[in-house]
Write an enzyme that holds these catalytic residues in place. Structure first.
Site, PDB file in Angstrom:
ATOM      1  N   ARG A   1       6.611 -63.502 -42.475  1.00  0.00           N
ATOM      2  CA  ARG A   1       6.433 -64.443 -43.600  1.00  0.00           C
ATOM      3  C   ARG A   1       6.699 -63.758 -44.940  1.00  0.00           C
ATOM      4  NH1 ARG A   1       0.628 -66.114 -42.127  1.00  0.00           N
ATOM      5  NH2 ARG A   1       0.574 -67.354 -44.039  1.00  0.00           N
TER       6      ARG A   1
ATOM      7  N   ARG B   1      -8.577 -64.078 -42.739  1.00  0.00           N
ATOM      8  CA  ARG B   1      -8.775 -65.504 -43.055  1.00  0.00           C
ATOM      9  C   ARG B   1      -9.302 -66.274 -41.839  1.00  0.00           C
ATOM     10  NH1 ARG B   1      -4.024 -69.004 -45.611  1.00  0.00           N
ATOM     11  NH2 ARG B   1      -2.855 -68.226 -43.825  1.00  0.00           N
TER      12      ARG B   1
ATOM     13  N   ARG C   1      -5.534 -68.650 -37.750  1.00  0.00           N
ATOM     14  CA  ARG C   1      -4.213 -69.253 -37.557  1.00  0.00           C
ATOM     15  C   ARG C   1      -3.314 -68.316 -36.754  1.00  0.00           C
ATOM     16  NH1 ARG C   1      -2.438 -71.427 -43.501  1.00  0.00           N
ATOM     17  NH2 ARG C   1      -0.489 -70.488 -42.824  1.00  0.00           N
TER      18      ARG C   1
ATOM     19  N   ARG D   1      10.353 -73.851 -51.308  1.00  0.00           N
ATOM     20  CA  ARG D   1      10.403 -72.448 -50.885  1.00  0.00           C
ATOM     21  C   ARG D   1      11.821 -71.933 -50.760  1.00  0.00           C
ATOM     22  NH1 ARG D   1       5.469 -70.690 -47.180  1.00  0.00           N
ATOM     23  NH2 ARG D   1       4.254 -72.515 -47.602  1.00  0.00           N
TER      24      ARG D   1
ATOM     25  N   LYS E   1      -2.898 -69.732 -52.879  1.00  0.00           N
ATOM     26  CA  LYS E   1      -2.414 -71.053 -53.324  1.00  0.00           C
ATOM     27  C   LYS E   1      -3.358 -72.159 -52.862  1.00  0.00           C
ATOM     28  CE  LYS E   1       1.575 -70.622 -51.164  1.00  0.00           C
ATOM     29  NZ  LYS E   1       1.353 -69.305 -50.526  1.00  0.00           N
TER      30      LYS E   1
HETATM   31  P1  AP5 Z   1      -5.224 -68.923 -49.132  1.00  0.00           P
HETATM   32  O1  AP5 Z   1      -5.713 -69.702 -50.298  1.00  0.00           O
HETATM   33  O2  AP5 Z   1      -5.371 -69.534 -47.793  1.00  0.00           O
HETATM   34  O3  AP5 Z   1      -3.714 -68.430 -49.401  1.00  0.00           O
HETATM   35  P2  AP5 Z   1      -2.365 -69.249 -49.416  1.00  0.00           P
HETATM   36  O4  AP5 Z   1      -1.523 -68.709 -50.498  1.00  0.00           O
HETATM   37  O5  AP5 Z   1      -2.624 -70.728 -49.412  1.00  0.00           O
HETATM   38  O6  AP5 Z   1      -1.788 -68.746 -48.011  1.00  0.00           O
HETATM   39  P3  AP5 Z   1      -1.006 -69.507 -46.856  1.00  0.00           P
HETATM   40  O7  AP5 Z   1      -0.946 -68.529 -45.731  1.00  0.00           O
HETATM   41  O8  AP5 Z   1      -1.624 -70.838 -46.525  1.00  0.00           O
HETATM   42  O9  AP5 Z   1       0.360 -69.692 -47.479  1.00  0.00           O
HETATM   43  P4  AP5 Z   1       1.661 -69.773 -46.757  1.00  0.00           P
HETATM   44  O10 AP5 Z   1       2.530 -70.154 -47.851  1.00  0.00           O
HETATM   45  O11 AP5 Z   1       2.102 -68.609 -45.971  1.00  0.00           O
HETATM   46  O12 AP5 Z   1       1.358 -70.831 -45.584  1.00  0.00           O
HETATM   47  P5  AP5 Z   1       1.471 -72.422 -45.540  1.00  0.00           P
HETATM   48  O13 AP5 Z   1       0.261 -72.915 -44.890  1.00  0.00           O
HETATM   49  O14 AP5 Z   1       1.863 -72.957 -46.869  1.00  0.00           O
HETATM   50  O15 AP5 Z   1      -5.963 -67.502 -49.166  1.00  0.00           O
HETATM   51  C1  AP5 Z   1      -5.731 -66.536 -48.153  1.00  0.00           C
HETATM   52  C2  AP5 Z   1      -7.053 -65.825 -47.810  1.00  0.00           C
HETATM   53  O16 AP5 Z   1      -7.523 -65.104 -48.951  1.00  0.00           O
HETATM   54  C3  AP5 Z   1      -8.198 -66.777 -47.423  1.00  0.00           C
HETATM   55  O17 AP5 Z   1      -8.966 -66.143 -46.439  1.00  0.00           O
HETATM   56  C4  AP5 Z   1      -9.013 -66.933 -48.718  1.00  0.00           C
HETATM   57  O18 AP5 Z   1     -10.370 -67.207 -48.445  1.00  0.00           O
HETATM   58  C5  AP5 Z   1      -8.823 -65.564 -49.369  1.00  0.00           C
HETATM   59  N1  AP5 Z   1      -8.762 -65.596 -50.828  1.00  0.00           N
HETATM   60  C6  AP5 Z   1      -8.142 -66.528 -51.597  1.00  0.00           C
HETATM   61  N2  AP5 Z   1      -8.236 -66.198 -52.902  1.00  0.00           N
HETATM   62  C7  AP5 Z   1      -8.915 -65.017 -52.937  1.00  0.00           C
HETATM   63  C8  AP5 Z   1      -9.323 -64.145 -54.001  1.00  0.00           C
HETATM   64  N3  AP5 Z   1      -9.026 -64.431 -55.276  1.00  0.00           N
HETATM   65  N4  AP5 Z   1     -10.003 -63.007 -53.688  1.00  0.00           N
HETATM   66  C9  AP5 Z   1     -10.285 -62.699 -52.388  1.00  0.00           C
HETATM   67  N5  AP5 Z   1      -9.923 -63.486 -51.346  1.00  0.00           N
HETATM   68  C10 AP5 Z   1      -9.248 -64.631 -51.623  1.00  0.00           C
HETATM   69  O19 AP5 Z   1       2.737 -72.579 -44.595  1.00  0.00           O
HETATM   70  C11 AP5 Z   1       2.658 -72.239 -43.224  1.00  0.00           C
HETATM   71  C12 AP5 Z   1       4.038 -72.339 -42.611  1.00  0.00           C
HETATM   72  O20 AP5 Z   1       4.536 -73.685 -42.717  1.00  0.00           O
HETATM   73  C13 AP5 Z   1       5.130 -71.480 -43.259  1.00  0.00           C
HETATM   74  O21 AP5 Z   1       5.118 -70.131 -42.800  1.00  0.00           O
HETATM   75  C14 AP5 Z   1       6.376 -72.229 -42.786  1.00  0.00           C
HETATM   76  O22 AP5 Z   1       6.653 -71.968 -41.427  1.00  0.00           O
HETATM   77  C15 AP5 Z   1       5.937 -73.678 -42.921  1.00  0.00           C
HETATM   78  N6  AP5 Z   1       6.228 -74.214 -44.263  1.00  0.00           N
HETATM   79  C16 AP5 Z   1       5.325 -74.559 -45.216  1.00  0.00           C
HETATM   80  N7  AP5 Z   1       5.954 -74.986 -46.316  1.00  0.00           N
HETATM   81  C17 AP5 Z   1       7.282 -74.897 -46.051  1.00  0.00           C
HETATM   82  C18 AP5 Z   1       8.441 -75.177 -46.822  1.00  0.00           C
HETATM   83  N8  AP5 Z   1       8.355 -75.630 -48.096  1.00  0.00           N
HETATM   84  N9  AP5 Z   1       9.644 -74.965 -46.251  1.00  0.00           N
HETATM   85  C19 AP5 Z   1       9.765 -74.537 -44.973  1.00  0.00           C
HETATM   86  N10 AP5 Z   1       8.705 -74.242 -44.195  1.00  0.00           N
HETATM   87  C20 AP5 Z   1       7.464 -74.421 -44.742  1.00  0.00           C
END
Ligand code: AP5
Length: 208
Positions: free
Chosen positions: A166, A122, A155, A88, A13
């Site tokens: 997660r 990552r 992270r 979410r 994402k």
């Molecule tokens: P990346 O693009 O970083 O993936 P992502 O989907 O953004 O993953 P996140 O871990 O950031 O999502 P998340 O939803 O768990 O965490 P968030 O930060 O939102 O890609 C991942 C890896 O793959 C990278 O190394 C990248 O280089 C690689 N990659 C990407 N595309 C690729 C491809 N096509 N091929 C190969 N490699 C690739 O949230 C963190 C925390 O915040 C949550 O756990 C929760 O505690 C809290 N939080 C956030 N939002 C909410 C909400 N709405 N409600 C409640 N709590 C929330």
């Protein structure tokens, strides 16, 4: 255009949304990034949510909804925005529907085994937040951000126990939103298995 990026943790994402934001010139709003900034600042919000995030659990709905509602009041969202990681839960989706309209929901799909590989490899820039992968999206110089020269780190919630939590949280609380947005005719599924540029091209095609 108001766009949601849905999809399990590590499905890409952030990677794809950070490119679309430049393409469409609309802000990329990641709740994860907003929360991590609060933790870094050690403000009231950051102190409240640090342990929740590190354990891979969700921040309470009322806190998250307030943060997003305030952000969407900012002037730069008037021409559109990309919401990455919100909503979410059904309660978040319902709240969002009361304060904004959504045009498209990009739903990135990826197998769990691939998610684990992507998250455990990552590396994130401490300064600008850019995301890399030791094998799939390697920085030119190990542990250094290509864009700003900042230090890359792992992270805390990318440890295997947090990744598993997660994923469980995603399947229980977030995946049901797919049905909700499909019923509204907004869901656009995208296979996130190919390389980032191919996934990006598919998303751009959908948004045209
Ligand atoms: P990346 O693009 O970083 O993936 P992502 O989907 O953004 O993953 P996140 O871990 O950031 O999502 P998340 O939803 O768990 O965490 P968030 O930060 O939102 O890609 C991942 C890896 O793959 C990278 O190394 C990248 O280089 C690689 N990659 C990407 N595309 C690729 C491809 N096509 N091929 C190969 N490699 C690739 O949230 C963190 C925390 O915040 C949550 O756990 C929760 O505690 C809290 N939080 C956030 N939002 C909410 C909400 N709405 N409600 C409640 N709590 C929330």
């Amino acid at each position: 255009m108001n766009i949601i990026f849905l999809g399990p943790p590590g499905s890409g994402k952030g990677t794809i949304a950070s490119k679309i934001t430049k393409e469409l010139k609309i802000p990329h709003i990641s709740t994860g990034d907003l929360f991590r900034a609060a933790i870094k600042e050690e403000n009231d919000l950051g102190l409240k949510i640090k342990s929740i995030i590190e354990a891979g659990q969700l921040v309470p709905d009322e806190v998250t909804i307030e943060v997003v509602k305030r952000r969407l009041d900012d002037e730069d969202t008037k021409e559109g925005y990309i919401l990455d990681g919100f909503p979410r839960t059904p309660a978040q989706a319902e709240a969002l529907s009361k304060f904004s309209n959504i045009d498209k929901v990009i739903d990135l799909n990826l197998e769990d085994s691939e998610i684990i590989k992507r998250l455990s490899g990552r590396r994130v820039c401490r300064s600008c937040g850019n995301s890399f992968h030791i094998d799939f999206v390697p920085p030119k110089q190990a542990d250094v951000c290509d864009d700003c020269g900042g230090e890359l780190y792992t992270r805390k919630d990318d440890q295997i126990d947090s990744i598993k939590t997660r994923l469980e949280v995603y399947y229980k609380q977030t995946e049901p939103l797919k049905k909700h947005y499909a019923q509204l005719g907004l869901l656009c599924p995208v296979d996130s298995t190919p390389a980032p540029n191919l996934v990006l091209a598919n998303v751009i095609e959908i948004l045209k």
